[in-house]
Design a protein around this motif. Structure first.
Motif, short mmCIF file in Angstrom:
data_model
loop_
_atom_site.label_atom_id
_atom_site.label_comp_id
_atom_site.label_asym_id
_atom_site.label_seq_id
_atom_site.Cartn_x
_atom_site.Cartn_y
_atom_site.Cartn_z
N HIS A 326 0.92 -1.14 0.11
CA HIS A 326 0.08 0.07 -0.11
C HIS A 326 0.90 1.22 0.03
CE1 HIS A 326 -4.27 1.59 1.43
NE2 HIS A 326 -3.66 2.09 0.35
N ASN A 327 1.94 1.14 0.59
CA ASN A 327 2.86 2.32 0.83
C ASN A 327 3.42 2.55 -0.75
OD1 ASN A 327 4.38 1.63 3.99
ND2 ASN A 327 2.47 2.50 3.57
N LEU A 328 3.84 1.62 -1.01
CA LEU A 328 4.28 1.54 -2.71
C LEU A 328 3.45 2.12 -3.53
CD1 LEU A 328 6.43 -1.69 -2.80
CD2 LEU A 328 7.27 0.38 -2.40
N TRP A 329 1.90 1.72 -3.41
CA TRP A 329 0.92 2.16 -4.45
C TRP A 329 0.95 3.82 -4.34
CZ3 TRP A 329 -5.06 0.99 -3.84
CH2 TRP A 329 -5.55 1.66 -4.93
N HIS A 330 0.90 4.13 -2.97
CA HIS A 330 0.78 5.53 -2.55
C HIS A 330 2.13 6.31 -3.48
CE1 HIS A 330 -2.52 6.57 0.35
NE2 HIS A 330 -2.77 5.38 -0.11
N VAL A 331 3.23 5.79 -3.22
CA VAL A 331 4.55 6.49 -3.69
C VAL A 331 4.20 6.48 -5.27
CG1 VAL A 331 6.94 6.20 -4.15
CG2 VAL A 331 6.05 5.88 -2.10
N PHE A 332 3.87 5.44 -5.89
CA PHE A 332 3.78 5.60 -7.54
C PHE A 332 2.79 6.22 -7.96
CE2 PHE A 332 6.37 1.83 -6.79
CZ PHE A 332 7.04 1.80 -8.11
N SER A 333 1.71 6.28 -7.18
CA SER A 333 0.49 7.31 -7.46
C SER A 333 0.75 8.83 -7.47
CB SER A 333 -0.71 7.06 -6.51
OG SER A 333 -1.24 5.72 -6.88
N ALA A 334 1.46 8.96 -6.25
CA ALA A 334 1.84 10.44 -6.22
C ALA A 334 3.07 10.65 -7.12
CB ALA A 334 2.76 10.79 -4.87
N TRP A 335 3.72 9.99 -7.65
CA TRP A 335 4.98 9.93 -8.72
C TRP A 335 4.20 10.53 -10.15
CZ3 TRP A 335 8.08 5.40 -11.00
CH2 TRP A 335 9.06 5.90 -11.75
N GLY A 336 3.27 9.45 -10.42
CA GLY A 336 2.49 9.85 -11.80
C GLY A 336 1.84 10.91 -11.75
N GLY A 337 1.15 11.50 -10.61
CA GLY A 337 0.37 12.67 -10.70
C GLY A 337 1.49 13.81 -10.95
N VAL A 338 2.62 13.86 -10.04
CA VAL A 338 3.37 14.90 -10.33
C VAL A 338 4.15 14.94 -11.74
CG1 VAL A 338 6.00 16.00 -9.49
CG2 VAL A 338 4.12 15.10 -7.73
N ASN A 339 4.35 13.82 -12.23
CA ASN A 339 4.67 13.58 -13.60
C ASN A 339 3.76 14.17 -14.65
OD1 ASN A 339 7.20 12.25 -13.02
ND2 ASN A 339 6.29 10.15 -13.71
N GLY A 340 2.45 14.34 -14.25
CA GLY A 340 1.57 15.15 -15.18
C GLY A 340 1.70 16.40 -15.26
N CYS A 341 2.25 17.07 -14.13
CA CYS A 341 2.41 18.52 -14.31
C CYS A 341 3.41 18.72 -15.40
CB CYS A 341 2.96 18.93 -12.88
SG CYS A 341 2.00 18.70 -11.29
#
Length: 360
Positions: A326-341
């Protein structure tokens, strides 16, 4: 004691949220599944005075006074969601204690703060993202800025909703838990919609009629996804805030949720991508949609890791506080969202170049 064990056993072996039609199925949203069983087995609307559940809650609160952080088996059955995370659970009596626990060390700390950091980055970065304004504006002018702002606000809102759920997850109030888990499901709609808006805007930058159509469809799915988690279409009737007659549905609620998110993906990304390819050609489509990969791939990979419950399923107690799936999923989700910027700007520049080329 035997009755409590029977209740615990039945709740641990939960299926999906709908009751009889969903029995034996496992949902992609385990938090929503577990919270659906806060109601007792009679199927009646949850009553906070339910003696069996209240006894379990009081017992857990007493354990908190002794231990501080609880083990998995110390929690009341409806709060036993992550069976492979064995220690580090909060269980709070007051709203102030629930909110304050977000700043303490426990097994949700990483989940809360990865998204808190991402929310700060994405919300504070927007003024820098569009400055200096005169040079940032493309041919679309204010509409370009509005599109970028929509992405920042939707994804930032997703992060905030997730923070709210993982902070409130320890509340001993079943009503609060049910409400905030619906907010967390709502956040998934915001996350999916945020990038659908941006990709459609850039892909159909020159085709105004189609752009309006796809934005309307994406907006409708977003609004629907913000309402459904609170209704009996997504949630069991005895748990839903708003009850709707679902007898006409030919599938279980597990499938309703799955079909909803698949439809959102199809109408917001896949169908527009095929349509854009037909209009602009394969190479132009690849040029634009290749920027979707760094945004969509990380959360997808994170979701697959979360589905396997690796590594905590193989190494009990070693990843209770940090490094769980679950921690990894949160890290990857945040990473993808910041990549979107970053990549939305690249996609806009491609759309601007195409418009200038067609006007030449």
């Amino acid at each position: 004691m035997g009755k409590e064990k029977g209740l615990t056993s039945s709740l641990r072996n939960y299926g999906s949220i709908s009751g009889d039609n969903d029995e034996g199925q496992r949902s992609l949203l385990p938090e929503l599944d577990a919270m659906s069983h806060v109601a007792d087995q009679t199927g009646e609307k949850y009553d906070p005075s339910n003696p069996e559940l209240q006894k379990a809650i009081d017992r857990a609160l007493r354990q908190v006074e002794i231990k501080g952080l609880l083990d998995y088996e110390d929690l009341p059955p409806p709060w036993q969601i992550s069976e492979f995370i064995l220690h580090g659970y909060r269980f709070t009596k007051s709203h102030w204690a629930t909110a304050g626990s977000a700043f303490c060390l426990h097994n949700e700390t990483v989940n809360i703060w990865t998204h808190a950091i991402a929310a700060v980055i994405i919300l504070l970065a927007f003024p820098l993202y569009i400055s200096p304004l005169p040079t940032w504006y493309g041919p679309g002018g204010y509409s370009d800025v509005a599109m970028a702002a929509t992405y920042f606000l939707c994804f930032g809102g997703c992060m905030v909703c997730s923070i709210m759920w993982h902070s409130a997850k320890c509340s001993s109030s079943p009503t609060a838990i049910v409400t905030f888990v619906a907010v967390d499901v709502l956040s998934i709609s915001l996350a999916c919609s945020s990038f659908n808006f941006a990709s459609v805007y850039c892909a159909f930058y020159q085709e105004t009629a189609w752009l309006r159509f796809y934005l309307t469809v994406a907006g409708a799915w977003c609004v629907i996804g913000m309402v459904l988690p609170f209704t009996s279409i997504f949630e069991r009737p005895d748990k839903a805030v708003f009850n709707i007659n679902c007898d006409w549905l030919p599938v279980s609620r597990t499938w309703v949720r799955t079909l909803y998110f698949c439809s959102m993906l199809a109408t917001g990304t896949l169908i527009p991508m095929v349509h854009s390819t037909l209009l602009n050609g394969w190479e132009a489509s690849v040029e634009l949609y290749s920027h979707c990969v760094p945004v969509l791939a990380p959360p997808f990979v994170g979701a697959m890791i979360y589905a396997t419950h690796f590594p905590e399923s193989l190494f009990p107690r070693r990843f209770d506080y940090i490094g769980s799936s679950h921690n990894l999923w949160h890290v990857f989700s945040a990473w993808g969202g910041v990549n979107g910027c970053i990549h939305i700007r690249y996609m806009l520049e491609i759309a601007w170049a195409r418009l200038q080329k067609s006007a030449a």
